[in-house]
Design a protein around this motif. Sequence first.
Motif, PDB file in Angstrom:
ATOM      1  N   VAL A 110       7.610 -50.150   4.777  1.00 48.09           N
ATOM      2  CA  VAL A 110       8.719 -50.720   4.537  1.00 48.09           C
ATOM      3  C   VAL A 110       9.751 -51.126   5.132  1.00 48.09           C
ATOM      4  N   ALA A 111       9.919 -52.508   5.193  1.00 48.10           N
ATOM      5  CA  ALA A 111      11.316 -52.819   6.746  1.00 48.10           C
ATOM      6  C   ALA A 111      12.405 -52.991   6.011  1.00 48.10           C
ATOM      7  N   PHE A 112      13.021 -53.384   5.868  1.00 48.88           N
ATOM      8  CA  PHE A 112      14.316 -53.369   5.891  1.00 48.88           C
ATOM      9  C   PHE A 112      15.037 -54.475   6.528  1.00 48.88           C
ATOM     10  N   PRO A 113      16.030 -55.360   6.276  1.00 48.57           N
ATOM     11  CA  PRO A 113      17.083 -56.167   7.190  1.00 48.57           C
ATOM     12  C   PRO A 113      18.494 -54.375   7.043  1.00 48.57           C
ATOM     13  N   SER A 114      18.643 -54.664   8.832  1.00 50.51           N
ATOM     14  CA  SER A 114      19.614 -53.706   9.119  1.00 50.51           C
ATOM     15  C   SER A 114      20.680 -54.020   8.735  1.00 50.51           C
ATOM     16  N   ALA A 115      21.914 -53.564   8.201  1.00 50.48           N
ATOM     17  CA  ALA A 115      22.941 -53.320   7.574  1.00 50.48           C
ATOM     18  C   ALA A 115      23.731 -53.685   8.742  1.00 50.48           C
ATOM     19  N   LYS A 116      24.850 -54.066   7.977  1.00 50.40           N
ATOM     20  CA  LYS A 116      25.851 -54.860   8.949  1.00 50.40           C
ATOM     21  C   LYS A 116      26.712 -53.498   9.534  1.00 50.40           C
ATOM     22  N   ASP A 117      26.962 -52.677   9.362  1.00 53.54           N
ATOM     23  CA  ASP A 117      27.635 -51.320   9.689  1.00 53.54           C
ATOM     24  C   ASP A 117      26.277 -50.378  10.630  1.00 53.54           C
ATOM     25  N   ASP A 118      24.921 -50.502  10.999  1.00 49.47           N
ATOM     26  CA  ASP A 118      24.053 -50.289  11.501  1.00 49.47           C
ATOM     27  C   ASP A 118      24.626 -49.988  13.362  1.00 49.47           C
ATOM     28  N   GLU A 119      24.279 -48.721  13.400  1.00 44.59           N
ATOM     29  CA  GLU A 119      25.071 -48.368  14.701  1.00 44.59           C
ATOM     30  C   GLU A 119      24.358 -49.633  15.195  1.00 44.59           C
ATOM     31  N   VAL A 120      24.611 -50.742  16.742  1.00 46.56           N
ATOM     32  CA  VAL A 120      23.359 -51.076  17.474  1.00 46.56           C
ATOM     33  C   VAL A 120      23.691 -51.021  19.024  1.00 46.56           C
ATOM     34  N   ASN A 121      22.621 -50.798  20.254  1.00 47.11           N
ATOM     35  CA  ASN A 121      23.223 -51.218  21.116  1.00 47.11           C
ATOM     36  C   ASN A 121      23.457 -52.530  21.787  1.00 47.11           C
ATOM     37  N   SER A 122      22.684 -53.443  21.346  1.00 45.08           N
ATOM     38  CA  SER A 122      22.735 -54.606  21.763  1.00 45.08           C
ATOM     39  C   SER A 122      22.712 -55.398  20.760  1.00 45.08           C
ATOM     40  N   PRO A 123      22.962 -57.088  20.730  1.00 47.55           N
ATOM     41  CA  PRO A 123      21.889 -58.132  19.557  1.00 47.55           C
ATOM     42  C   PRO A 123      21.458 -57.544  19.358  1.00 47.55           C
ATOM     43  N   ASP A 124      20.036 -57.784  19.933  1.00 46.71           N
ATOM     44  CA  ASP A 124      18.775 -57.829  19.459  1.00 46.71           C
ATOM     45  C   ASP A 124      18.199 -56.070  18.471  1.00 46.71           C
ATOM     46  N   ASP A 125      18.620 -55.226  19.273  1.00 52.73           N
ATOM     47  CA  ASP A 125      18.924 -54.476  17.702  1.00 52.73           C
ATOM     48  C   ASP A 125      18.871 -54.477  17.190  1.00 52.73           C
ATOM     49  N   ARG A 126      19.518 -55.132  16.447  1.00 49.34           N
ATOM     50  CA  ARG A 126      19.409 -55.260  14.936  1.00 49.34           C
ATOM     51  C   ARG A 126      18.920 -56.177  14.443  1.00 49.34           C
ATOM     52  N   GLY A 127      19.092 -56.303  13.132  1.00 48.83           N
ATOM     53  CA  GLY A 127      16.951 -56.485  11.815  1.00 48.83           C
ATOM     54  C   GLY A 127      15.760 -55.837  11.748  1.00 48.83           C
ATOM     55  N   VAL A 128      15.608 -55.535  11.914  1.00 47.25           N
ATOM     56  CA  VAL A 128      14.841 -53.929  11.071  1.00 47.25           C
ATOM     57  C   VAL A 128      15.072 -52.996  10.856  1.00 47.25           C
ATOM     58  N   ARG A 129      15.218 -52.144  10.089  1.00 47.30           N
ATOM     59  CA  ARG A 129      14.778 -50.414   9.976  1.00 47.30           C
ATOM     60  C   ARG A 129      13.729 -50.784   9.571  1.00 47.30           C
ATOM     61  N   THR A 130      12.821 -49.423   9.502  1.00 44.61           N
ATOM     62  CA  THR A 130      11.774 -48.962   8.485  1.00 44.61           C
ATOM     63  C   THR A 130      11.036 -47.950   8.374  1.00 44.61           C
ATOM     64  N   PHE A 131      10.961 -47.408   7.291  1.00 40.33           N
ATOM     65  CA  PHE A 131      10.452 -46.200   6.745  1.00 40.33           C
ATOM     66  C   PHE A 131       8.550 -46.376   6.559  1.00 40.33           C
ATOM     67  N   LEU A 132       8.026 -44.998   6.431  1.00 40.60           N
ATOM     68  CA  LEU A 132       6.985 -44.845   6.301  1.00 40.60           C
ATOM     69  C   LEU A 132       7.101 -44.070   5.047  1.00 40.60           C
ATOM     70  N   GLU A 133       6.227 -44.574   3.983  1.00 33.18           N
ATOM     71  CA  GLU A 133       6.078 -44.220   3.053  1.00 33.18           C
ATOM     72  C   GLU A 133       4.694 -43.181   1.856  1.00 33.18           C
ATOM     73  N   GLN A 134       4.313 -42.605   1.467  1.00 30.18           N
ATOM     74  CA  GLN A 134       3.617 -41.842   0.812  1.00 30.18           C
ATOM     75  C   GLN A 134       3.068 -42.617  -0.446  1.00 30.18           C
ATOM     76  N   VAL A 135       2.536 -43.371  -0.385  1.00 31.14           N
ATOM     77  CA  VAL A 135       1.957 -43.795  -2.198  1.00 31.14           C
ATOM     78  C   VAL A 135       0.509 -43.193  -2.931  1.00 31.14           C
ATOM     79  N   VAL A 136       0.913 -41.756  -3.901  1.00 33.80           N
ATOM     80  CA  VAL A 136       0.024 -41.299  -4.284  1.00 33.80           C
ATOM     81  C   VAL A 136       0.398 -41.362  -5.799  1.00 33.80           C
ATOM     82  N   THR A 137       1.092 -41.688  -6.027  1.00 34.39           N
ATOM     83  CA  THR A 137       1.006 -42.280  -7.579  1.00 34.39           C
ATOM     84  C   THR A 137       1.726 -43.114  -8.205  1.00 34.39           C
ATOM     85  N   ALA A 138       1.929 -44.042  -9.551  1.00 35.80           N
ATOM     86  CA  ALA A 138       1.825 -44.691  -9.502  1.00 35.80           C
ATOM     87  C   ALA A 138       3.417 -45.268 -10.091  1.00 35.80           C
ATOM     88  N   ASP A 139       4.353 -43.634  -9.531  1.00 36.00           N
ATOM     89  CA  ASP A 139       5.736 -43.534  -9.768  1.00 36.00           C
ATOM     90  C   ASP A 139       6.087 -44.338  -8.877  1.00 36.00           C
TER      91      ASP A 139
END
Length: 188
Positions: A110-139
């Motif tokens: 799951v990839a999200f746009p970075s929030a404006k207040d995310d800590e970044v070291n350079s302008p190129d660091d801003r842009g995408v945050r990602t998480f892995l999700e495990q899907v087993v159930t419909a919920d």
Amino acid sequence: MMLDEPTTLLTDASTVAGPEAGAVRTWIARRSLMLTTSDQLPTGRGGRTVFTLRTVLAIALMHELTKFGVSPNKAGRTASDFFHFGRFYGSPQKWMQPGELFPTGTTWLVAFPSAKDDEVNSPDDRGVRTFLEQVVTADDYRKLFEGNNLHEQGVSRIVINLSLLDSQVRQKLTDIRASRRGDGAHAA
């Protein structure tokens, strides 16, 4: 197929993963694509580039992300995070090897746009945050799209089924190899 055995030519990697071979060469030249120590770059004019399955899968993930407008550098960092670095998951904590899918259910990126207040070291660091999700159930599946305690609700997101991506790339590689052996049973 072993993840770190160099068996796939650049042209085949391009065929199964999606991007043009020239784009992959550019990603390598610009260091957007992180190679493994087992990948083999040409040593002279006319030499062959041979990739590991880990790198072919990373190319496929990069291709999926760039189709949504994520820059190759950011897509490469995301692919590198998944395919080159292990992580802990679950409760109690379990270790997941680099490139490993969840042992049950399906694995989603799951990839999200970075929030404006995310800590970044350079302008190129801003842009995408990602998480892995495990899907087993419909919920679990519903939470991918509605949000849960890890992610804000109502935020745009890119959702990629890594389990499906992995199986499609492996099947396409199997089909290519079968067609070269003349075994039409697996060729699509």
